[in-house]
Design a protein around this motif. Structure first.
Motif, PDB file in Angstrom:
ATOM      1  N   PRO A 176     -17.236  -4.160   0.877  1.00  0.00           N
ATOM      2  CA  PRO A 176     -17.792  -5.285   0.127  1.00  0.00           C
ATOM      3  C   PRO A 176     -17.824  -5.049  -1.378  1.00  0.00           C
ATOM      4  O   PRO A 176     -18.058  -5.973  -2.142  1.00  0.00           O
ATOM      5  CB  PRO A 176     -19.212  -5.421   0.698  1.00  0.00           C
ATOM      6  N   LEU A 177     -17.603  -3.809  -1.820  1.00  0.00           N
ATOM      7  CA  LEU A 177     -17.605  -3.502  -3.241  1.00  0.00           C
ATOM      8  C   LEU A 177     -16.206  -3.726  -3.812  1.00  0.00           C
ATOM      9  O   LEU A 177     -15.258  -3.052  -3.412  1.00  0.00           O
ATOM     10  CB  LEU A 177     -18.038  -2.047  -3.488  1.00  0.00           C
ATOM     11  N   PRO A 178     -16.047  -4.695  -4.715  1.00  0.00           N
ATOM     12  CA  PRO A 178     -14.720  -4.973  -5.273  1.00  0.00           C
ATOM     13  C   PRO A 178     -14.204  -3.808  -6.100  1.00  0.00           C
ATOM     14  O   PRO A 178     -14.942  -3.131  -6.790  1.00  0.00           O
ATOM     15  CB  PRO A 178     -14.964  -6.214  -6.151  1.00  0.00           C
ATOM     16  N   LYS A 179     -12.897  -3.576  -6.005  1.00  0.00           N
ATOM     17  CA  LYS A 179     -12.262  -2.505  -6.768  1.00  0.00           C
ATOM     18  C   LYS A 179     -11.049  -3.083  -7.478  1.00  0.00           C
ATOM     19  O   LYS A 179     -10.300  -3.877  -6.893  1.00  0.00           O
ATOM     20  CB  LYS A 179     -11.820  -1.374  -5.835  1.00  0.00           C
ATOM     21  N   PRO A 180     -10.821  -2.698  -8.732  1.00  0.00           N
ATOM     22  CA  PRO A 180      -9.650  -3.223  -9.451  1.00  0.00           C
ATOM     23  C   PRO A 180      -8.339  -2.749  -8.834  1.00  0.00           C
ATOM     24  O   PRO A 180      -7.328  -3.450  -8.899  1.00  0.00           O
ATOM     25  CB  PRO A 180      -9.840  -2.674 -10.872  1.00  0.00           C
ATOM     26  N   VAL A 181      -8.341  -1.558  -8.254  1.00  0.00           N
ATOM     27  CA  VAL A 181      -7.147  -1.026  -7.598  1.00  0.00           C
ATOM     28  C   VAL A 181      -7.519  -0.631  -6.173  1.00  0.00           C
ATOM     29  O   VAL A 181      -8.458   0.144  -5.963  1.00  0.00           O
ATOM     30  CB  VAL A 181      -6.590   0.206  -8.346  1.00  0.00           C
ATOM     31  N   LYS A 182      -6.806  -1.179  -5.210  1.00  0.00           N
ATOM     32  CA  LYS A 182      -7.074  -0.877  -3.809  1.00  0.00           C
ATOM     33  C   LYS A 182      -5.825  -0.255  -3.196  1.00  0.00           C
ATOM     34  O   LYS A 182      -4.733  -0.806  -3.328  1.00  0.00           O
ATOM     35  CB  LYS A 182      -7.450  -2.146  -3.039  1.00  0.00           C
ATOM     36  N   ILE A 183      -5.988   0.857  -2.532  1.00  0.00           N
ATOM     37  CA  ILE A 183      -4.852   1.556  -1.920  1.00  0.00           C
ATOM     38  C   ILE A 183      -5.075   1.620  -0.409  1.00  0.00           C
ATOM     39  O   ILE A 183      -6.133   2.057   0.059  1.00  0.00           O
ATOM     40  CB  ILE A 183      -4.701   2.977  -2.488  1.00  0.00           C
ATOM     41  N   THR A 184      -4.087   1.173   0.334  1.00  0.00           N
ATOM     42  CA  THR A 184      -4.110   1.292   1.790  1.00  0.00           C
ATOM     43  C   THR A 184      -2.994   2.250   2.187  1.00  0.00           C
ATOM     44  O   THR A 184      -1.807   1.937   2.031  1.00  0.00           O
ATOM     45  CB  THR A 184      -3.889  -0.069   2.474  1.00  0.00           C
ATOM     46  N   ARG A 185      -3.370   3.418   2.652  1.00  0.00           N
ATOM     47  CA  ARG A 185      -2.376   4.402   3.064  1.00  0.00           C
ATOM     48  C   ARG A 185      -1.705   3.981   4.366  1.00  0.00           C
ATOM     49  O   ARG A 185      -2.254   3.186   5.131  1.00  0.00           O
ATOM     50  CB  ARG A 185      -3.037   5.768   3.238  1.00  0.00           C
ATOM     51  N   SER A 186      -0.546   4.536   4.611  1.00  0.00           N
ATOM     52  CA  SER A 186       0.182   4.255   5.846  1.00  0.00           C
ATOM     53  C   SER A 186      -0.696   4.521   7.062  1.00  0.00           C
ATOM     54  O   SER A 186      -1.328   5.580   7.163  1.00  0.00           O
ATOM     55  CB  SER A 186       1.443   5.122   5.914  1.00  0.00           C
ATOM     56  N   GLY A 187      -0.778   3.559   7.939  1.00  0.00           N
ATOM     57  CA  GLY A 187      -1.581   3.700   9.146  1.00  0.00           C
ATOM     58  C   GLY A 187      -3.026   3.263   8.995  1.00  0.00           C
ATOM     59  O   GLY A 187      -3.781   3.277   9.966  1.00  0.00           O
ATOM     60  N   GLU A 188      -3.415   2.848   7.781  1.00  0.00           N
ATOM     61  CA  GLU A 188      -4.806   2.474   7.530  1.00  0.00           C
ATOM     62  C   GLU A 188      -5.027   0.961   7.497  1.00  0.00           C
ATOM     63  O   GLU A 188      -6.141   0.508   7.269  1.00  0.00           O
ATOM     64  CB  GLU A 188      -5.289   3.080   6.204  1.00  0.00           C
ATOM     65  N   GLY A 189      -3.982   0.175   7.715  1.00  0.00           N
ATOM     66  CA  GLY A 189      -4.149  -1.273   7.705  1.00  0.00           C
ATOM     67  C   GLY A 189      -4.975  -1.756   8.888  1.00  0.00           C
ATOM     68  O   GLY A 189      -5.177  -1.037   9.873  1.00  0.00           O
ATOM     69  N   ALA A 190      -5.464  -2.990   8.791  1.00  0.00           N
ATOM     70  CA  ALA A 190      -6.286  -3.572   9.856  1.00  0.00           C
ATOM     71  C   ALA A 190      -5.393  -4.272  10.875  1.00  0.00           C
ATOM     72  O   ALA A 190      -4.748  -5.282  10.573  1.00  0.00           O
ATOM     73  CB  ALA A 190      -7.276  -4.566   9.269  1.00  0.00           C
ATOM     74  N   THR A 191      -5.324  -3.738  12.087  1.00  0.00           N
ATOM     75  CA  THR A 191      -4.522  -4.331  13.151  1.00  0.00           C
ATOM     76  C   THR A 191      -5.310  -5.473  13.782  1.00  0.00           C
ATOM     77  O   THR A 191      -6.272  -5.252  14.511  1.00  0.00           O
ATOM     78  CB  THR A 191      -4.152  -3.288  14.218  1.00  0.00           C
ATOM     79  N   LEU A 192      -4.908  -6.702  13.502  1.00  0.00           N
ATOM     80  CA  LEU A 192      -5.658  -7.875  13.944  1.00  0.00           C
ATOM     81  C   LEU A 192      -4.977  -8.621  15.081  1.00  0.00           C
ATOM     82  O   LEU A 192      -5.504  -9.616  15.569  1.00  0.00           O
ATOM     83  CB  LEU A 192      -5.886  -8.821  12.760  1.00  0.00           C
ATOM     84  N   TRP A 193      -3.810  -8.154  15.501  1.00  0.00           N
ATOM     85  CA  TRP A 193      -3.120  -8.763  16.638  1.00  0.00           C
ATOM     86  C   TRP A 193      -2.263  -7.719  17.318  1.00  0.00           C
ATOM     87  O   TRP A 193      -1.603  -6.905  16.654  1.00  0.00           O
ATOM     88  CB  TRP A 193      -2.229  -9.919  16.160  1.00  0.00           C
ATOM     89  N   THR A 194      -2.294  -7.697  18.646  1.00  0.00           N
ATOM     90  CA  THR A 194      -1.419  -6.821  19.421  1.00  0.00           C
ATOM     91  C   THR A 194      -0.902  -7.589  20.629  1.00  0.00           C
ATOM     92  O   THR A 194      -1.443  -8.632  21.003  1.00  0.00           O
ATOM     93  CB  THR A 194      -2.146  -5.551  19.921  1.00  0.00           C
ATOM     94  N   SER A 195       0.154  -7.051  21.255  1.00  0.00           N
ATOM     95  CA  SER A 195       0.701  -7.676  22.456  1.00  0.00           C
ATOM     96  C   SER A 195       1.103  -6.604  23.449  1.00  0.00           C
ATOM     97  O   SER A 195       1.307  -5.442  23.077  1.00  0.00           O
ATOM     98  CB  SER A 195       1.926  -8.524  22.096  1.00  0.00           C
ATOM     99  N   PRO A 196       1.231  -6.968  24.731  1.00  0.00           N
ATOM    100  CA  PRO A 196       1.660  -6.000  25.738  1.00  0.00           C
ATOM    101  C   PRO A 196       3.061  -5.448  25.471  1.00  0.00           C
ATOM    102  O   PRO A 196       3.404  -4.355  25.923  1.00  0.00           O
ATOM    103  CB  PRO A 196       1.634  -6.817  27.038  1.00  0.00           C
ATOM    104  N   GLU A 197       3.871  -6.198  24.710  1.00  0.00           N
ATOM    105  CA  GLU A 197       5.241  -5.768  24.427  1.00  0.00           C
ATOM    106  C   GLU A 197       5.323  -4.813  23.248  1.00  0.00           C
ATOM    107  O   GLU A 197       6.401  -4.414  22.825  1.00  0.00           O
ATOM    108  CB  GLU A 197       6.128  -6.994  24.159  1.00  0.00           C
ATOM    109  N   GLY A 198       4.179  -4.449  22.684  1.00  0.00           N
ATOM    110  CA  GLY A 198       4.159  -3.525  21.566  1.00  0.00           C
ATOM    111  C   GLY A 198       4.074  -4.185  20.208  1.00  0.00           C
ATOM    112  O   GLY A 198       4.155  -3.512  19.171  1.00  0.00           O
ATOM    113  N   GLY A 199       3.900  -5.497  20.178  1.00  0.00           N
ATOM    114  CA  GLY A 199       3.778  -6.213  18.917  1.00  0.00           C
ATOM    115  C   GLY A 199       2.466  -5.919  18.211  1.00  0.00           C
ATOM    116  O   GLY A 199       1.458  -5.635  18.852  1.00  0.00           O
ATOM    117  N   GLN A 200       2.504  -5.975  16.899  1.00  0.00           N
ATOM    118  CA  GLN A 200       1.305  -5.756  16.093  1.00  0.00           C
ATOM    119  C   GLN A 200       1.358  -6.630  14.842  1.00  0.00           C
ATOM    120  O   GLN A 200       2.413  -6.808  14.244  1.00  0.00           O
ATOM    121  CB  GLN A 200       1.184  -4.298  15.642  1.00  0.00           C
TER     122      GLN A 200
END
Length: 207
Positions: free
Chosen positions: A74-98
């Motif tokens: 909730p604290l805003p930052k002027p620079v935001k870094i998302t490292r590989s693998g740190e994203g928010a997975t909000l959809w998945t499927s049985p076929e391996g979709g993300q």
């Protein structure tokens, strides 16, 4: 839900509750503003639900914060870094979709950056987003068929497409191997109460 999904659900729930209480809203008020049931709001805040992307969009728009704000500090930052693998997975499927939200900006003019993978035969349908929304995508692997309104286009590696996100649309992988594409979504005026009233079937995770 696995551990990472549970952690994400709890984080989203805490942020939704914080934003709702900051506004002095009851559960019923948020439910009405978002166009979802009171039970759904309760489940989301408790981290017990596995809400669809469409439901999260409705809630974030009602709160006027944008979808990225629900999965970030909730604290805003002027620079935001998302490292590989740190994203928010909000959809998945049985076929391996993300569907992974890897970056986003704050309201009122929200930009979302997504990393999508569709398994063979996967498809993902989306309701019409708020008026003025634009989507841009580029295929990184495989082929992706985009159905945007009355236009259906199949894109191959390196192909790009821009289309209005304020109409119902979908992405599909009709190939025999996995497909991957990068998607940017621009949604202006988040929180202004202009989200279209449409049902949103089939956007959640498969579990």
């Amino acid at each position: 839900m696995d551990e990472s999904a549970t952690t994400l659900s709890l984080a989203i729930g805490a942020r939704v509750k914080q934003e709702r209480q900051t506004r002095g809203w009851t559960l019923d008020q948020l439910a009405e503003a978002a166009g979802v049931s009171r039970r759904m709001i309760v489940n989301v805040e408790q981290g017990a639900a596995n809400p669809s992307i469409g439901t999260l969009l409705r809630i974030s728009d009602a709160l006027g914060v944008g979808l990225p704000a629900l999965v970030e500090s909730p604290l805003p930052k002027p620079v935001k870094i998302t490292r590989s693998g740190e994203g928010a997975t909000l959809w998945t499927s049985p076929e391996g979709g993300q569907g992974i939200l890897v970056a986003g900006t704050e309201s009122p003019d929200v930009v979302e950056l997504w990393d999508w993978t569709l398994g063979p035969g996967d498809s993902h349908g989306s309701e019409a987003h708020s008026q003025g929304t634009k989507e841009l995508l580029q295929v990184q692997a495989g082929t992706v068929t985009v159905d945007a309104g009355e236009q259906v286009v199949t894109l191959e590696v390196g192909d790009s497409m821009t289309f209005p996100g304020d109409i119902a649309h979908s992405y599909a992988n009709q190939g025999s191997g996995p497909a991957r594409f990068i998607l940017a979504v621009f949604e202006p005026g988040v929180g202004s109460g202009h989200r279209q009233d449409a049902d949103n079937p089939g956007l959640g995770t498969s579990s």
